[in-house]
Structures are given as C-alpha cells and as structure tokens.
Design a protein around this motif. Structure first.
Motif, short mmCIF file in Angstrom:
data_model
loop_
_atom_site.label_atom_id
_atom_site.label_comp_id
_atom_site.label_asym_id
_atom_site.label_seq_id
_atom_site.Cartn_x
_atom_site.Cartn_y
_atom_site.Cartn_z
N GLU A 169 0.83 -1.20 0.00
CA GLU A 169 0.00 0.00 0.00
C GLU A 169 0.87 1.26 0.00
OE1 GLU A 169 -3.47 2.15 2.73
OE2 GLU A 169 -2.91 0.05 3.08
N LYS A 170 1.93 1.25 0.79
CA LYS A 170 2.83 2.40 0.85
C LYS A 170 3.47 2.67 -0.50
CE LYS A 170 6.73 4.16 3.57
NZ LYS A 170 7.71 3.82 4.66
N PHE A 171 3.89 1.58 -1.18
CA PHE A 171 4.50 1.71 -2.50
C PHE A 171 3.50 2.26 -3.52
CE2 PHE A 171 5.09 -0.32 -6.69
CZ PHE A 171 6.28 0.28 -7.06
N LEU A 172 2.29 1.71 -3.50
CA LEU A 172 1.27 2.14 -4.46
C LEU A 172 0.91 3.62 -4.28
CD1 LEU A 172 -1.10 -0.97 -4.49
CD2 LEU A 172 0.51 -0.27 -6.26
N LYS A 173 0.87 4.07 -3.04
CA LYS A 173 0.53 5.48 -2.79
C LYS A 173 1.62 6.42 -3.28
CE LYS A 173 -2.70 4.90 1.04
NZ LYS A 173 -2.97 5.11 2.49
N LYS A 174 2.84 5.90 -3.41
CA LYS A 174 3.92 6.73 -3.93
C LYS A 174 3.82 6.94 -5.43
CE LYS A 174 7.59 5.85 -0.54
NZ LYS A 174 8.94 5.25 -0.34
N ILE A 175 3.30 5.92 -6.13
CA ILE A 175 3.33 5.98 -7.60
C ILE A 175 1.98 6.33 -8.22
CG2 ILE A 175 5.23 4.33 -7.69
CD1 ILE A 175 3.22 2.19 -8.54
N ILE A 176 0.89 6.26 -7.43
CA ILE A 176 -0.44 6.56 -7.96
C ILE A 176 -0.86 7.94 -7.50
CG2 ILE A 176 -2.88 5.91 -7.94
CD1 ILE A 176 -2.03 3.01 -7.67
N PRO A 177 -1.28 8.81 -8.43
CA PRO A 177 -1.70 10.17 -8.05
C PRO A 177 -2.82 10.16 -7.01
CG PRO A 177 -1.51 9.96 -10.44
CD PRO A 177 -1.36 8.58 -9.88
N LEU A 178 -2.86 11.19 -6.20
CA LEU A 178 -3.81 11.28 -5.09
C LEU A 178 -5.26 11.12 -5.55
CD1 LEU A 178 -4.23 11.82 -2.06
CD2 LEU A 178 -4.29 14.27 -2.58
N TYR A 179 -5.61 11.74 -6.68
CA TYR A 179 -7.00 11.72 -7.12
C TYR A 179 -7.44 10.35 -7.66
CZ TYR A 179 -4.89 12.44 -11.75
OH TYR A 179 -4.12 12.33 -12.89
N LEU A 180 -6.50 9.42 -7.85
CA LEU A 180 -6.84 8.09 -8.33
C LEU A 180 -6.72 7.01 -7.25
CD1 LEU A 180 -4.99 8.10 -11.79
CD2 LEU A 180 -7.44 8.45 -11.37
N ARG A 181 -6.18 7.38 -6.10
CA ARG A 181 -5.85 6.37 -5.09
C ARG A 181 -7.06 5.62 -4.55
NH1 ARG A 181 -1.45 9.68 -1.38
NH2 ARG A 181 0.19 9.80 -2.98
N VAL A 230 -9.68 4.62 -5.77
CA VAL A 230 -10.22 3.58 -6.64
C VAL A 230 -9.18 2.51 -6.94
CG1 VAL A 230 -11.17 3.09 -8.94
CG2 VAL A 230 -11.88 5.15 -7.70
N PHE A 231 -7.96 2.94 -7.28
CA PHE A 231 -6.98 2.00 -7.82
C PHE A 231 -6.09 1.34 -6.77
CE2 PHE A 231 -8.08 4.50 -11.57
CZ PHE A 231 -8.28 3.49 -12.49
N ALA A 268 -5.08 -5.60 -3.62
CA ALA A 268 -5.72 -6.93 -3.49
C ALA A 268 -5.19 -7.88 -4.55
CB ALA A 268 -7.24 -6.79 -3.60
N LEU A 269 -5.02 -7.38 -5.77
CA LEU A 269 -4.51 -8.22 -6.86
C LEU A 269 -3.09 -8.70 -6.56
CD1 LEU A 269 -4.58 -9.40 -9.75
CD2 LEU A 269 -3.80 -7.16 -10.57
N ILE A 270 -2.22 -7.77 -6.15
CA ILE A 270 -0.82 -8.13 -5.88
C ILE A 270 -0.72 -9.15 -4.75
CG2 ILE A 270 1.38 -7.24 -5.00
CD1 ILE A 270 0.74 -4.61 -6.47
#
Length: 655
Positions: A416-428, A430-431, A437-439
């Motif tokens: 989750e920490k890694f994903l929040k670094k690479i995914i823009p705030l406005y998309l977090r 949802v994605f 969950a997939l990973i």
C-alpha cells in the motif's frame, strides 16, 4: 510574574566533570534521556544531587531517580552497561518513596568490581523531562575536578505555577488512550504510568480491576502482560504517542519521567544489541506467533463454539441420529463450519489491524483465495496445475488456512505504501485497493501456494514411507510435527492420502495418528484449565479443550498453546509419544473423524468393538493422560502470564 525557577544540581560523586556528549553511550551522549552532565568518579560514594522524592530505584541498583518539589525529574545512572552486573557492585541506601536531601549518601559503588568486569564507571546525571520543563542548563567549567555535594550546575525551569494544562483533543490516539484508561480501572485505579520503547507500564492499585480481554482486543494494542508489579500494555512503535495521550487525559502528576527514561534506556540498549542468527530466528518466530495469536483472539470464542457444534454433529451422524443429507444437518453444519471455511477472510481483517494494513482489502484478499471456482480447480488433479499470464502455478485450497493470509497482511502495508507513492492522489481511492488486493492475492496463489504444495507433498510422502518402515517411528514423527504442519498449511498433503486410504481400503492408519494430535492439544489446554488461577484463561482453556476433543484444535492452538509457547512444545512431545503408541498398536481409523468425539470411527465395520477399538481407547486416553500430566508439571505456570513477548522481545522489569 516570574515564570521561571532556578534549581541547583550538586555533583553526585567526587571526580572529573565532563560533558554529556563525551559519555560512551549514545542513549545519553545524544541527549535522548535529556540534558545533563557526567562525572568520571574517583571513589564510589554517591550522594543525592538534589532534594526531593525518590521515584525510582532500579531492580539492578545501577540507577535511581529523584523528583524535586519544582517538578524536575533527575536520573542518576551509575556506570555504562552496568545493568548486566545485576546489582553486585552497588549497595543502595534508599528506597522508592523516600524523601532525601541534597548531599545525602544514597549508594555505595564498587569501582574496582565495575572495572574488573570491563565496564565504564562513568556517573551520569540527566534531567529526563528536559523537553517539558527545562529552559536552560548552566554548568560549571568542564574537565575539572569536583567534590560531591557541591553545586556544579543550575537548571532554569518553567515554574510549576505557570505550566499549561493539556486539553484533550481529537488526536489519532486519544480514543485509544481513553479506552485503555477506562479498562485498567479508571484514573482512580492508577498510581503512576511509565513506558519503554514498546509498552505502557501502569502501576495499578488493583490489577484485578483491569479488563485484559477488552484491552487486548483494542485496535492499536498487541497484547497485555503483568511483570515487575506493573500492568503492561504492549503497543509497539506508537507507544510514545499513546503514552502522551494517556498522560494528557489523566494528568502529569501520574507521570514518572525518571522511571520512564530508565525503561527506555534499557529497552533501547537491548534492542540495539547485535543478535546472532539464532536470536534473529527466535525473534522472528516469536513475532510471527505473536501476530498469529493476536489475530485469533477476537474469534477464539466462536471458533471453540463452532468446534463443539461440529463435534456434536459428528456424534449424531456417527450414531445415525442425523443423516448428512438432511436439511437439519446441512444448516447446523453450515453454522459450525462457516467460521473455519471463511477463516482467511476473518483473519485478513484482524491481522491487518494488528500489522497496519488495510483490513477491508485483506478481508477481500481472504475472499479471493477461497473463491469457489479456485477451490474447485484446486480440488481436481486435472485443473490444480494452471497458469496466470503464462506463469505456471499450482492451485491450493486455502479454506480454513491461517499462514498465507498472515503473510499477505504483513506485506499489505508495504504494498500500500509503494502504491501510494506511484499513484496520483486523485486516483488512489479507486486503484490502490484493487491493485493491492490483486498483488497480494497473486503473491499467495503464485508464490506461497506452489511452495506449500511442494513442501507438503514431500513431507507427506516421507511420513507415509516412514510408516511402511516402522509404524511406531511414523507415529512418533507424525504425532510430533502434525500440528506444526497445520499452522503453516503443510498438512494438506496428507489429506488426499487419508481420503484415498479410506475410499480404497476402507481405513487409514495415518488418520488414527492425526486423531492423537487433537487429543494431545486438548489435553494440554485441559491441564492449563486445571492449573491456572486466572478466571479468563480457565474459561478459554475449558472451551478450547472441549473443542479439541470434538476434533477442532484451532481454539487450543491459537488461544492458549501457541500463546504460551512452552505449552505447545510439551503438548507436541506428548503427541509424539501418543503417536508412537498408536503406531505400535497399529490402531486403524475407518472414517474421516477422530479425537474423543469420533470414537465410532474406530469400531471395525462388520466386527464391532474389538482389538482395534481397545487400541483406540489405550492410545487416545493414554495420550490424554500423558499430555495433561506433562503440561501440568512442566508446561505451564501462572508466572507465564507475565512473560508474553512483545514484538521486540523486551520485558525489562522496573522496581
């Protein structure tokens, strides 16, 4: 109005005055314990540097604390790493609660004994509440000789009368703090509070008023322990924030900064000590078991109840009172079996709370790995081996499993920490959840699954081969390791072998030995029930014992035996002995049931009660007696209630 007060600090010993930064201990030299000074002593006659109340005398006599009337918390630390000398070089002349004067003799310190032990003899003075109260510390010229009892420093502090009261806000830990205070018996039950690097350490007036179960079940609390006259609430890394929130609510008069500084210093030093490989392995195992049992605690009650219900149903169907195809049986079986079937979902939620992952995402991961179509594919040899995007994998049924979802919960916070670094705030919103969950699901399905498959098949084939060589030896080995295999999900390799034996031959020697392991774990918690004086542990142990005798060992394993590790070890030894006896007697099992409630499965079809059933009685009730006796005598005492390890394995006792 003057808002500051001057407090004189006398030299606690004859010697050379040096800066705190020169002390060969980073806990003090870096100011982690507060501002102060140190002295290289020329004798061992220690005097009090201030007038005040003794708030701390360390159990190992190497440190003491004093609180002045003006609210200054002074810690005197005698030598470096002298805690390891267990008090031998020190003769203490004071006790906690004593009123003492500046210059009064307080400790005799044997400098030669300290030097002979290879320790530094430096005497350190630190104002442990420097951040809260100290404005300036004015010290005499360093690198000069000083006499004990003479003033060497003056502390300018914020006057007590002008200190601001802390208001309770809506901070992250305020609710947790309020809940903890309420469940330790309220402010009126608290004498004082300190903390180390992982635990809140309450001194309570009556620790029987504390509600252990409620506190352990709180989000943010790992476990509860009782040691050194303290009621300890294991928090982990957020302990300082929770401590501050508690003190803000109950008042600073309940704080003991000297004792807190000493606890932090000792536990920090222990945590920073280099560990060998075996120590790291033990720490890792302890951490895993701690998370495992903490995650199970909220559902132990319903697990035990479900196990008892399943046992009753097994008895009713065994005696032909109920048919497995009747509506009554199907509904009752669903009630009894649902908790176990959906265990990965429940554990995903509870383990995530303990490990800092997203509980909802981990519950979804639990649902994914037991999704019906995946379970169906895993159950058939023709479809168990499959691919994902060209990556070969072997599907495994994770219903009722424990280990894989714990691994996912541990990884979750990092993913989750890694994903929040690479995914823009406005998309977090949802994605992040769905990608996480997939990973995590793929880690289990593609990574953990095949490993478990290989290991469990290898173990199972080895155990069957051993049985062909020597039933007694096979019983000894399988009886000793089976419940450990259950914890890591490695027992699934045996299940098809047992089913095939019963379907093909009408019986299974292996299942008779597996049955023994249930009795041994049940006998272990029965011994705890008989021996403990703790009412809550009695209640849990009795329910877990009944459940194990009904063929469901999860409440015994995760509610008691693993929690107090020695019980599990002794129970496994008893299980190995019982397994050897079962193998020696060549006890056979004729149905997929066992333990004490499953006795009809040991009646030989077409023959009735005969030698096999008598072998069952001897082996199973013999194992029960062995387990109860061994655990009662060697596996458990109520002293173990105070030794539950926190994640860093730190349990420093303070006076």
């Amino acid at each position: 109005m003057n808002n500051q007060t001057l407090v004189s600090l006398a030299a606690p010993v004859d010697g050379r005055l040096i800066k705190l930064s020169q002390v060969k201990d980073p806990v003090f030299s870096q100011g982690l314990m507060g501002q102060g000074f140190a002295i290289e002593p020329v004798n061992g006659n220690i005097v009090s540097p201030v007038t005040g109340t003794v708030t701390l005398v360390s159990e190992t006599k190497h440190a003491f604390g004093i609180k002045t009337q003006d609210g200054v918390d002074v810690l005197i630390h005698l030598g470096i790493d002298t805690v390891e000398l267990k008090g031998e070089p020190f003769s203490v002349l004071i006790s906690q609660g004593d009123q003492i004067e500046a210059g009064q003799a307080v400790v005799k310190m044997d400098l030669k004994m300290i030097e002979d032990a290879g320790k530094q003899k430096t005497v350190i003075l630190a104002i442990t509440n420097s951040n809260d109260i100290l404005k300036q510390l004015m010290t005499s010229k360093f690198d000069q000789d000083v006499k004990s009892g003479t003033t060497v420093a003056v502390a300018s502090i914020e006057a007590v009368a002008t200190k601001k009261k802390i208001k309770i806000g809506n901070g992250k830990y305020d609710q947790l703090a309020a809940d903890i205070v309420e469940n330790v018996g309220g402010t009126e039950n608290i004498n004082s509070l300190i903390h180390c690097i992982t635990r809140l350490r309450f001194y309570l007036k009556d620790d029987t008023k504390a509600n252990d179960q409620k506190i352990e079940n709180m989000d943010g609390v790992i476990s509860v322990a009782k040691a050194g006259g303290q009621y300890q609430v294991v928090i982990g890394q957020a302990v300082t924030d929770v401590y501050d929130a508690v003190i803000a609510q109950i008042g600073s008069e309940y704080a003991n900064n000297s004792a807190t500084a000493e606890a932090v210093a000792q536990t920090t030093k222990e945590a920073n000590q280099p560990k060998d490989l075996w120590s790291n392995v033990k720490s890792g195992i302890s951490n895993f078991i701690g998370v495992l049992t903490a995650s199970m605690i909220p559902i132990i009650g319903i697990l035990a109840g479900s196990g008892i219900l399943k046992g009753i149903l097994a008895a009713l169907t065994g005696f032909k009172v109920l048919s497995t195809t009747s509506g009554t049986y199907v509904i009752l079986n669903a009630v009894g079996d649902a908790t176990f079937y959906f265990l990965p979902v429940v554990l995903g939620f509870t383990a995530a709370k303990k490990l800092g992952s997203d509980p909802i995402v981990l519950a979804i991961v639990g649902g994914i790995i037991i999704y019906p179509s995946l379970v169906t594919m895993a159950g058939k040899a023709s479809t168990a081996s499959t691919t994902f995007l060209g990556i070969p994998t072997t599907l495994v049924s994770y219903t009722s499993s424990v280990f894989p979802i714990i691994v996912a919960a541990w990884l979750g916070k990092y993913v989750e920490k890694f994903l929040k670094k690479i995914i823009p705030l406005y998309l977090r919103s949802v994605f992040v959840p769905i990608i996480e969950a997939l990973i995590l699901s793929l880690v289990i399905i593609i990574g953990v699954g095949p490993i478990i498959t290989v290991l469990s098949k290898g173990l199972s084939n080895g155990l069957v081969a051993i049985y062909s060589f020597s039933p007694t030896l096979s019983g000894l080995v399988l009886g000793g390791v089976y419940q450990t295999m259950v914890i890591f999900g490695l027992h699934w390799g045996l299940i098809p072998i047992i089913i095939n034996d019963i379907a093909t031959n009408g019986h299974s020697y292996i299942n008779a030995i597996v049955s023994i392991t249930m009795v041994a774990q049940g006998g272990a918690v029965l011994a705890v029930f008989l021996k403990t004086k703790d009412k809550k542990l009695k209640e849990v142990s009795l329910a877990a014992a009944i459940s194990a005798f009904c063929g469901v060992t999860e409440p015994a394993l995760y509610g008691v035996n693993l929690k107090y590790k020695r019980i599990f070890v002794v129970a496994s030894i008893a299980s190995a002995l019982g397994g050897a006896l079962t193998g020696f007697l060549k006890v056979n099992n004729y149905a997929l049931s066992g333990s004490l409630i499953g006795f009809p499965a040991f009646i030989t079809p077409g023959v009735g009660i005969g030698s096999n059933f008598y072998g069952y009685l001897i082996s199973h009730y013999g194992t029960l007696v062995i387990s109860v006796v061994l655990v009662y005598l060697f596996g458990f005492t109520d002293k173990m209630l105070a030794k539950k390890a926190d994640p860093m394995n730190l349990n420093v006792k303070m006076a």
